[in-house]
Design a protein around this motif. Structure first.
Motif, PDB file in Angstrom:
ATOM      1  N   GLN A 111       0.832  -1.196   0.000  1.00 39.58           N
ATOM      2  CA  GLN A 111       0.000   0.000   0.000  1.00 39.58           C
ATOM      3  C   GLN A 111       0.875   1.259   0.000  1.00 39.58           C
ATOM      4  OE1 GLN A 111      -3.292  -0.164  -0.358  1.00 39.58           O
ATOM      5  NE2 GLN A 111      -3.038  -2.373  -0.474  1.00 39.58           N
ATOM      6  N   PRO A 112       0.349   2.386  -0.503  1.00 35.39           N
ATOM      7  CA  PRO A 112       1.112   3.627  -0.530  1.00 35.39           C
ATOM      8  C   PRO A 112       1.619   4.058   0.847  1.00 35.39           C
ATOM      9  CG  PRO A 112      -0.845   3.846  -1.879  1.00 35.39           C
ATOM     10  CD  PRO A 112      -0.942   2.514  -1.175  1.00 35.39           C
ATOM     11  N   SER A 113       0.830   3.849   1.888  1.00 30.52           N
ATOM     12  CA  SER A 113       1.288   4.232   3.222  1.00 30.52           C
ATOM     13  C   SER A 113       2.483   3.382   3.649  1.00 30.52           C
ATOM     14  CB  SER A 113       0.151   4.101   4.234  1.00 30.52           C
ATOM     15  OG  SER A 113      -0.280   2.759   4.316  1.00 30.52           O
ATOM     16  N   THR A 114       2.488   2.103   3.239  1.00 35.40           N
ATOM     17  CA  THR A 114       3.612   1.221   3.550  1.00 35.40           C
ATOM     18  C   THR A 114       4.852   1.697   2.824  1.00 35.40           C
ATOM     19  OG1 THR A 114       2.101  -0.634   3.788  1.00 35.40           O
ATOM     20  CG2 THR A 114       4.414  -1.158   3.511  1.00 35.40           C
ATOM     21  N   SER A 115       4.724   2.021   1.544  1.00 37.34           N
ATOM     22  CA  SER A 115       5.885   2.461   0.778  1.00 37.34           C
ATOM     23  C   SER A 115       6.401   3.794   1.311  1.00 37.34           C
ATOM     24  CB  SER A 115       5.555   2.556  -0.710  1.00 37.34           C
ATOM     25  OG  SER A 115       4.534   3.482  -0.943  1.00 37.34           O
ATOM     26  N   ARG A 116       5.513   4.655   1.737  1.00 38.21           N
ATOM     27  CA  ARG A 116       5.942   5.937   2.307  1.00 38.21           C
ATOM     28  C   ARG A 116       6.738   5.723   3.591  1.00 38.21           C
ATOM     29  NH1 ARG A 116       5.352  11.322   2.547  1.00 38.21           N
ATOM     30  NH2 ARG A 116       4.974  12.289   4.569  1.00 38.21           N
ATOM     31  N   LYS A 117       6.232   4.849   4.458  1.00 33.93           N
ATOM     32  CA  LYS A 117       6.940   4.552   5.709  1.00 33.93           C
ATOM     33  C   LYS A 117       8.296   3.920   5.438  1.00 33.93           C
ATOM     34  CE  LYS A 117       2.751   3.899   8.416  1.00 33.93           C
ATOM     35  NZ  LYS A 117       1.895   2.922   9.088  1.00 33.93           N
ATOM     36  N   GLU A 118       8.326   2.987   4.487  1.00 36.21           N
ATOM     37  CA  GLU A 118       9.580   2.328   4.117  1.00 36.21           C
ATOM     38  C   GLU A 118      10.572   3.334   3.543  1.00 36.21           C
ATOM     39  OE1 GLU A 118      11.194  -0.794   3.979  1.00 36.21           O
ATOM     40  OE2 GLU A 118       9.805  -1.105   5.623  1.00 36.21           O
ATOM     41  N   ALA A 119      10.086   4.235   2.683  1.00 36.35           N
ATOM     42  CA  ALA A 119      10.956   5.240   2.070  1.00 36.35           C
ATOM     43  C   ALA A 119      11.519   6.184   3.138  1.00 36.35           C
ATOM     44  CB  ALA A 119      10.200   6.025   1.010  1.00 36.35           C
ATOM     45  N   LEU A 120      10.683   6.608   4.063  1.00 35.36           N
ATOM     46  CA  LEU A 120      11.164   7.480   5.141  1.00 35.36           C
ATOM     47  C   LEU A 120      12.171   6.764   6.028  1.00 35.36           C
ATOM     48  CD1 LEU A 120       7.895   9.343   6.179  1.00 35.36           C
ATOM     49  CD2 LEU A 120       9.928  10.331   5.117  1.00 35.36           C
ATOM     50  N   SER A 121      11.898   5.502   6.313  1.00 33.26           N
ATOM     51  CA  SER A 121      12.821   4.709   7.111  1.00 33.26           C
ATOM     52  C   SER A 121      14.173   4.563   6.410  1.00 33.26           C
ATOM     53  CB  SER A 121      12.215   3.324   7.371  1.00 33.26           C
ATOM     54  OG  SER A 121      13.140   2.475   7.981  1.00 33.26           O
ATOM     55  N   LEU A 122      14.133   4.282   5.115  1.00 35.25           N
ATOM     56  CA  LEU A 122      15.370   4.160   4.338  1.00 35.25           C
ATOM     57  C   LEU A 122      16.107   5.489   4.301  1.00 35.25           C
ATOM     58  CD1 LEU A 122      17.293   2.660   2.451  1.00 35.25           C
ATOM     59  CD2 LEU A 122      15.733   3.193   0.571  1.00 35.25           C
ATOM     60  N   TYR A 123      15.396   6.574   4.085  1.00 34.75           N
ATOM     61  CA  TYR A 123      16.023   7.897   4.030  1.00 34.75           C
ATOM     62  C   TYR A 123      16.702   8.236   5.358  1.00 34.75           C
ATOM     63  CZ  TYR A 123      16.606  12.867   3.046  1.00 34.75           C
ATOM     64  OH  TYR A 123      17.125  14.107   2.853  1.00 34.75           O
ATOM     65  N   ARG A 124      16.028   7.964   6.454  1.00 36.19           N
ATOM     66  CA  ARG A 124      16.626   8.224   7.774  1.00 36.19           C
ATOM     67  C   ARG A 124      17.856   7.352   8.000  1.00 36.19           C
ATOM     68  NH1 ARG A 124      10.841   8.033   9.911  1.00 36.19           N
ATOM     69  NH2 ARG A 124      10.204  10.207   9.808  1.00 36.19           N
ATOM     70  N   GLU A 125      17.786   6.110   7.547  1.00 38.87           N
ATOM     71  CA  GLU A 125      18.933   5.202   7.682  1.00 38.87           C
ATOM     72  C   GLU A 125      20.119   5.719   6.862  1.00 38.87           C
ATOM     73  OE1 GLU A 125      20.910   2.041   9.330  1.00 38.87           O
ATOM     74  OE2 GLU A 125      18.874   2.693   9.777  1.00 38.87           O
ATOM     75  N   ILE A 126      19.845   6.238   5.683  1.00 39.42           N
ATOM     76  CA  ILE A 126      20.910   6.819   4.859  1.00 39.42           C
ATOM     77  C   ILE A 126      21.528   8.016   5.575  1.00 39.42           C
ATOM     78  CG2 ILE A 126      21.354   8.111   2.730  1.00 39.42           C
ATOM     79  CD1 ILE A 126      19.250   6.261   1.379  1.00 39.42           C
TER      80      ILE A 126
END
Length: 118
Positions: free
Chosen positions: A25-40
């Protein structure tokens, strides 16, 4: 008996997109993208040195990460989003692993050199 290979035809790609969209779902991808960005961003803190122009690598890497995420912001294909997230996560993990190995090697050299001087 070996599994039957999946043959992708124009109709199956639509089915795959629908199936991926159902579970991704879009909310899942948004959370994953934010998590990845913070990890970077957390990972870039380990880059203390400067490039040949005197620009700190951590600032340069953060700027590049931001540019990549902004360029991908409008992507709506769930399969493409999943692919980008998996690739990004894999790259970050590889970089973290290499940094940890370099850090471990540096500490081993320090310990070896300090024990020789005693």
């Amino acid at each position: 008996m070996p599994p039957t290979p999946t043959i992708i035809t124009p109709t199956t790609t639509t089915t795959l997109k629908t199936a991926a969209g159902k579970y991704f779902q879009p909310s899942t991808s948004r959370k994953e993208a934010l998590s990845l960005y913070r990890e970077i961003l957390r990972t870039t803190k380990a880059f203390h040195w400067c490039d040949e122009r005197g620009i700190p690598w951590n600032a340069r890497l953060r700027k590049e990460a931001r540019k990549e995420f902004e360029a991908s912001r409008e992507e709506r294909d769930p399969l493409m989003i999943a692919k980008m997230l998996v690739t990004g996560r894999d790259c970050v993990q590889k970089i973290q692993q290499k940094l940890n190995e370099a850090d471990r090697a540096a500490w081993e050299r320090i310990e070896r050199d300090s024990s020789r001087s005693r």
